[in-house]
Design a protein around this motif. Structure first.
Motif, PDB file in Angstrom:
ATOM      1  N   VAL A 194      46.813  61.485  30.071  1.00  0.00           N
ATOM      2  CA  VAL A 194      48.005  60.732  29.671  1.00  0.00           C
ATOM      3  C   VAL A 194      47.748  59.224  29.604  1.00  0.00           C
ATOM      4  O   VAL A 194      48.353  58.518  28.792  1.00  0.00           O
ATOM      5  CB  VAL A 194      49.171  61.020  30.665  1.00  0.00           C
ATOM      6  CG1 VAL A 194      50.297  60.004  30.519  1.00  0.00           C
ATOM      7  CG2 VAL A 194      49.712  62.431  30.450  1.00  0.00           C
ATOM      8  N   LEU A 195      46.839  58.736  30.444  1.00  0.00           N
ATOM      9  CA  LEU A 195      46.703  57.287  30.648  1.00  0.00           C
ATOM     10  C   LEU A 195      46.657  56.484  29.348  1.00  0.00           C
ATOM     11  O   LEU A 195      47.444  55.561  29.141  1.00  0.00           O
ATOM     12  CB  LEU A 195      45.449  57.005  31.495  1.00  0.00           C
ATOM     13  CG  LEU A 195      45.274  55.546  31.901  1.00  0.00           C
ATOM     14  CD1 LEU A 195      46.423  55.078  32.777  1.00  0.00           C
ATOM     15  CD2 LEU A 195      43.941  55.364  32.642  1.00  0.00           C
ATOM     16  N   PHE A 196      45.750  56.859  28.434  1.00  0.00           N
ATOM     17  CA  PHE A 196      45.621  56.084  27.197  1.00  0.00           C
ATOM     18  C   PHE A 196      46.625  56.519  26.125  1.00  0.00           C
ATOM     19  O   PHE A 196      46.662  55.940  25.045  1.00  0.00           O
ATOM     20  CB  PHE A 196      44.189  56.151  26.663  1.00  0.00           C
ATOM     21  CG  PHE A 196      43.213  55.391  27.528  1.00  0.00           C
ATOM     22  CD1 PHE A 196      43.622  54.303  28.287  1.00  0.00           C
ATOM     23  CD2 PHE A 196      41.875  55.764  27.577  1.00  0.00           C
ATOM     24  CE1 PHE A 196      42.737  53.604  29.090  1.00  0.00           C
ATOM     25  CE2 PHE A 196      40.971  55.063  28.370  1.00  0.00           C
ATOM     26  CZ  PHE A 196      41.407  53.992  29.134  1.00  0.00           C
ATOM     27  N   ARG A 202      42.679  48.747  26.057  1.00  0.00           N
ATOM     28  CA  ARG A 202      42.101  47.408  26.236  1.00  0.00           C
ATOM     29  C   ARG A 202      42.683  46.686  27.450  1.00  0.00           C
ATOM     30  O   ARG A 202      42.201  45.640  27.837  1.00  0.00           O
ATOM     31  CB  ARG A 202      42.349  46.564  24.983  1.00  0.00           C
ATOM     32  CG  ARG A 202      43.792  46.200  24.764  1.00  0.00           C
ATOM     33  CD  ARG A 202      43.986  45.280  23.564  1.00  0.00           C
ATOM     34  NE  ARG A 202      45.355  44.805  23.470  1.00  0.00           N
ATOM     35  CZ  ARG A 202      46.375  45.492  22.972  1.00  0.00           C
ATOM     36  NH1 ARG A 202      46.154  46.706  22.489  1.00  0.00           N
ATOM     37  NH2 ARG A 202      47.592  44.998  22.932  1.00  0.00           N
ATOM     38  N   PHE A 203      43.724  47.213  28.057  1.00  0.00           N
ATOM     39  CA  PHE A 203      44.346  46.540  29.190  1.00  0.00           C
ATOM     40  C   PHE A 203      43.389  46.508  30.387  1.00  0.00           C
ATOM     41  O   PHE A 203      42.475  47.318  30.504  1.00  0.00           O
ATOM     42  CB  PHE A 203      45.661  47.242  29.575  1.00  0.00           C
ATOM     43  CG  PHE A 203      46.847  46.796  28.752  1.00  0.00           C
ATOM     44  CD1 PHE A 203      46.684  46.221  27.498  1.00  0.00           C
ATOM     45  CD2 PHE A 203      48.137  46.954  29.240  1.00  0.00           C
ATOM     46  CE1 PHE A 203      47.780  45.812  26.742  1.00  0.00           C
ATOM     47  CE2 PHE A 203      49.243  46.547  28.502  1.00  0.00           C
ATOM     48  CZ  PHE A 203      49.066  45.972  27.248  1.00  0.00           C
ATOM     49  N   ALA A 204      43.651  45.542  31.272  1.00  0.00           N
ATOM     50  CA  ALA A 204      42.775  45.332  32.434  1.00  0.00           C
ATOM     51  C   ALA A 204      42.822  46.516  33.384  1.00  0.00           C
ATOM     52  O   ALA A 204      43.844  47.215  33.481  1.00  0.00           O
ATOM     53  CB  ALA A 204      43.195  44.054  33.163  1.00  0.00           C
ATOM     54  N   ASP A 205      41.725  46.726  34.108  1.00  0.00           N
ATOM     55  CA  ASP A 205      41.609  47.890  34.992  1.00  0.00           C
ATOM     56  C   ASP A 205      42.742  47.984  36.006  1.00  0.00           C
ATOM     57  O   ASP A 205      43.256  49.081  36.271  1.00  0.00           O
ATOM     58  CB  ASP A 205      40.273  47.841  35.740  1.00  0.00           C
ATOM     59  CG  ASP A 205      39.121  48.377  34.898  1.00  0.00           C
ATOM     60  OD1 ASP A 205      39.358  48.696  33.706  1.00  0.00           O
ATOM     61  OD2 ASP A 205      37.990  48.471  35.416  1.00  0.00           O
ATOM     62  N   ALA A 246      35.780  58.635  29.395  1.00  0.00           N
ATOM     63  CA  ALA A 246      35.147  58.374  30.698  1.00  0.00           C
ATOM     64  C   ALA A 246      35.884  57.251  31.421  1.00  0.00           C
ATOM     65  O   ALA A 246      36.052  57.280  32.649  1.00  0.00           O
ATOM     66  CB  ALA A 246      33.675  58.004  30.482  1.00  0.00           C
ATOM     67  N   ALA A 247      36.375  56.278  30.662  1.00  0.00           N
ATOM     68  CA  ALA A 247      37.100  55.161  31.287  1.00  0.00           C
ATOM     69  C   ALA A 247      38.418  55.656  31.880  1.00  0.00           C
ATOM     70  O   ALA A 247      38.805  55.264  32.992  1.00  0.00           O
ATOM     71  CB  ALA A 247      37.371  54.076  30.249  1.00  0.00           C
ATOM     72  N   ALA A 417      47.352  41.476  36.136  1.00  0.00           N
ATOM     73  CA  ALA A 417      45.969  41.900  36.399  1.00  0.00           C
ATOM     74  C   ALA A 417      44.988  40.813  35.956  1.00  0.00           C
ATOM     75  O   ALA A 417      44.017  40.499  36.665  1.00  0.00           O
ATOM     76  CB  ALA A 417      45.677  43.213  35.671  1.00  0.00           C
ATOM     77  N   HIS A 418      45.232  40.218  34.798  1.00  0.00           N
ATOM     78  CA  HIS A 418      44.341  39.150  34.324  1.00  0.00           C
ATOM     79  C   HIS A 418      44.414  37.920  35.222  1.00  0.00           C
ATOM     80  O   HIS A 418      43.483  37.126  35.277  1.00  0.00           O
ATOM     81  CB  HIS A 418      44.679  38.781  32.879  1.00  0.00           C
ATOM     82  CG  HIS A 418      44.099  39.739  31.875  1.00  0.00           C
ATOM     83  ND1 HIS A 418      42.738  39.935  31.728  1.00  0.00           N
ATOM     84  CD2 HIS A 418      44.692  40.572  30.992  1.00  0.00           C
ATOM     85  CE1 HIS A 418      42.514  40.837  30.786  1.00  0.00           C
ATOM     86  NE2 HIS A 418      43.688  41.258  30.331  1.00  0.00           N
ATOM     87  N   ALA A 419      45.536  37.766  35.910  1.00  0.00           N
ATOM     88  CA  ALA A 419      45.661  36.633  36.839  1.00  0.00           C
ATOM     89  C   ALA A 419      45.111  36.973  38.223  1.00  0.00           C
ATOM     90  O   ALA A 419      45.223  36.168  39.145  1.00  0.00           O
ATOM     91  CB  ALA A 419      47.134  36.224  36.940  1.00  0.00           C
TER      92      ALA A 419
END
Ligand code: ZN
Length: 441
Positions: A194-196, A202-205, A246-247, A417-419
Motif C-alpha cells: 500500500v505504501l507507494f 520520492r518522499f523522505a524516509d 525493495a524500498a 522529515a526534510h527538516a
C-alpha cells in the motif's frame, strides 16, 4: 492468525514525542482565521436536500463507533481486502502460478481456518469462479456451499486482473447471488504493497515511515472493528505486489508491527495529501466523536511547498444548476455557511439567482457530488475554501489543501522529515497524544 489475551500494555514501546511543529516553524500559530462552528447554530434548516440519498465518499460520516479492544498478536495478523466481486450469473477469473490447494473455508473469513481439501494442482490459468445456486463453482464444478480458500504454495503466486498478490484468495458466495474475491494477506505484506499507492515514493524516509505506521494502524483498526477493506481509496490503495518495491519493503520492515494507539485502542489513522495550514477534527468533519484528542486537529506549517497548498478553480454556474437538474434556474451560486475551527467549510449553502437559499448541505457531500466524473484539475480539492467570487458565468473559488484534512498531512510530514524530524515526532504532531506500540515482533 493467532491471538492471545495478553494485555497490550505489556508491550508498550514508547510514548510519542510532542509536536515539534511549533519549534520548527518558530512557534508561529498557523491556524487560519475563519468563522467557528458556532455559525452552524444560526444556519436555517435545509430547504431541500436533493442529495440526501447520496453516500459521501469514504470515510462516511457516522456516530461514534464502539471501538474494539486492542489485542496482542503472537505473529503478524492477516488482513482481508476485497479485490473484486462478480454479479449474479457473472464469473470472476484468476490464475495461480505454481502449485496450489483449494480448501473449504471453515468459520469466519477473519480466522481463515482450512476445512476439507477440495482440489489441488500445479498451475491454474484463468480459472473461472461464480456463485452458483448451491455455492462456489469453479470451472463448472461445485466446490463448496459458501466459501473456499485458494492457497498457492508460492508467495505471490496469485494473479487477478493482471496483478500479482501474496497470501491466499478467499472466494465467498451468496448462493445464486454475488461472488466476492478477498485477498487474505499478511499485514506487513499489505503495508509494503500500500505504501507507494498512498504516498509518493520520492518522499523522505521518515515521512514514509510515518505513513507506513498510519497505513498499518488504519487497516487493523478497520479489520478489528469488523469492517471490510477495499483495494481503492474507499480504504487504502492496494495493488498487490505491483507497487511493492525493495524500498517499500525496507520502510515497512523498519516499522514492523508498530501502530498508533490511544487509551488502549487503535487510532483510526486518517491521512490526506495537504492540510493547507491546519488539520481538522474528525469529530467535526466525520462526526467520529470517539476519536478524542488524537484526531482533534493540529497546526501544520510544513506543507506550504505542496503544489496543492493554494488553489483556484473556476466553477461554472451551469454546472451547479446541473446538479439540481435545473430545478432552480441556470445560475445557482454557493457560499460557505459554516466552518470548523481549522477554517474548513462544514456546510455549503446553494443560492438561486436572486440570492435566496435553496439548499444547505454538508460541504464534503457538495464537493464529492460536484467532483464526481470531473478530471482532477477541475475538481474542488478541499473544503478549505477561502473565497467564493462571482465572475460572469462562473464562480472563482480560492482555497487551500487537498483531501479531507483529518489526521496526517502527507506533504507536511515530508516537510518535517526534510527538516530533520523522525517519524515518531511526525506522528506525534498529527496524532497528538497517541502512542506507538509494537503489536508483534
Ligand atoms: Zn499540512
Amino acid at each position: 492468525m493467532t491471538r492471545s489475551v495478553v494485555p497490550a500494555a505489556s508491550l508498550v514501546l514508547t510514548a510519542l514525542l510532542g509536536c515539534i511543529d511549533a519549534a520548527m516553524s518558530g512557534g508561529a500559530a498557523v491556524r487560519p482565521a475563519g468563522p467557528r462552528t458556532a455559525a452552524r447554530a444560526s444556519a436555517p434548516a435545509p430547504a431541500l436536500l436533493l442529495w440526501s440519498e447520496d453516500t459521501p465518499a469514504a470515510p462516511a460520516a457516522r456516530s461514534a463507533p464502539a471501538r474494539a479492544a486492542l489485542p496482542v498478536f503472537l505473529e503478524p495478523p492477516t488482513v482481508q481486502v476485497r479485490l473484486a466481486s462478480a454479479r449474479p450469473g457473472k464469473d470472476l477469473a484468476f490464475s495461480v502460478h505454481g502449485a496450489y490447494r483449494v480448501f473449504e473455508l471453515r468459520g469466519s473469513l477473519e480466522d481463515g481456518a482450512r476445512g476439507p481439501l477440495l482440489a489441488a494442482g500445479d498451475g491454474l490459468k484463468r480459472a473461472r469462479a461464480t456463485a452458483g445456486r448451491e455455492g462456489v463453482v469453479m470451472n463448472g464444478e461445485l466446490l463448496a456451499g459458501k466459501a473456499v480458500l485458494v492457497c498457492p504454495r508460492n508467495d505471490g503466486g496469485l494473479e487477478l486482473d493482471g496483478r500479482r498478490y501474496r497470501g491466499d484468495l478467499a472466494l465467498l458466495a451468496s448462493p445464486g447471488q454475488e461472488l466476492a474475491a478477498v485477498n487474505r494477506v499478511d499485514i506487513e505484506d499489505y503495508v509494503a504493497g500500500v505504501l507507494f499507492g498512498e504516498m509518493p515514493k520520492r518522499f523522505a524516509d521518515e515521512a514514509l515511515r510515518a505513513q507506513a505506521v498510519a497505513v498499518r494502524t488504519y487497516a487493523l483498526y478497520h479489520v478489528l472493528n469488523g469492517r471490510e477493506l477495499s483495494d481503492d481509496q474507499g480504504s487504502q490503495v492496494y495493488r498487490g505486489t505491483e507497487l511493492e518495491t525493495a524500498a517499500a519493503r525496507r520502510i515497512a520492515d523498519s516499522t514492523a508491527g508498530e501502530v498508533l494507539t490511544h487509551a488502549d485502542r487503535l487510532v483510526e489513522a486518517y491521512f490526506h495529501s495537504t492540510c493547507g495550514g491546519a488539520t481538522s477534527s474528525a469529530a467535526e468533519v466525520f462526526s467520529v466523536r470517539a476519536a478524542g484528542e488524537v484526531l482533534a486537529g493540529a497546526n501544520c506549517a510544513s506543507c506550504r511547498v505542496s503544489p496543492h497548498y493554494r488553489w483556484t478553480r473556476g466553477v461554472p454556474l451551469a454546472a451547479i444548476a446541473g446538479l439540481y437538474k435545473g430545478a432552480f434556474g441556470a445560475a445557482l451560486t454557493f457560499e460557505v455557511a459554516s466552518r470548523d475551527s481549522a477554517g474548513r467549510a462544514l456546510e455549503i449553502a446553494v443560492l438561486d439567482a436572486a440570492g435566496a437559499r435553496v439548499d444547505l448541505l454538508p460541504a464534503d457531500r457538495f464537493r464529492n457530488r460536484y467532483n464526481a466524473g470531473r478530471p482532477l484539475a477541475q475538481q474542488i480539492p478541499s473544503a478549505l475554501i477561502d473565497e467564493v467570487r462571482r465572475g460572469g458565468a462562473e464562480l472563482r473559488i480560492k482555497g487551500r489543501g487537498f483531501g479531507h484534512g483529518v489526521g496526517l498531512c502527507q506533504y507536511g510530514a515530508n516537510g518535517q522529515a526534510h527538516a530533520g524530524a523522525s517519524y515518531r515526532a511526525i506522528l506525534g504532531c498529527y496524532y497528538p497524544g497517541a502512542e506507538i506500540r509494537r503489536l508483534y515482533d
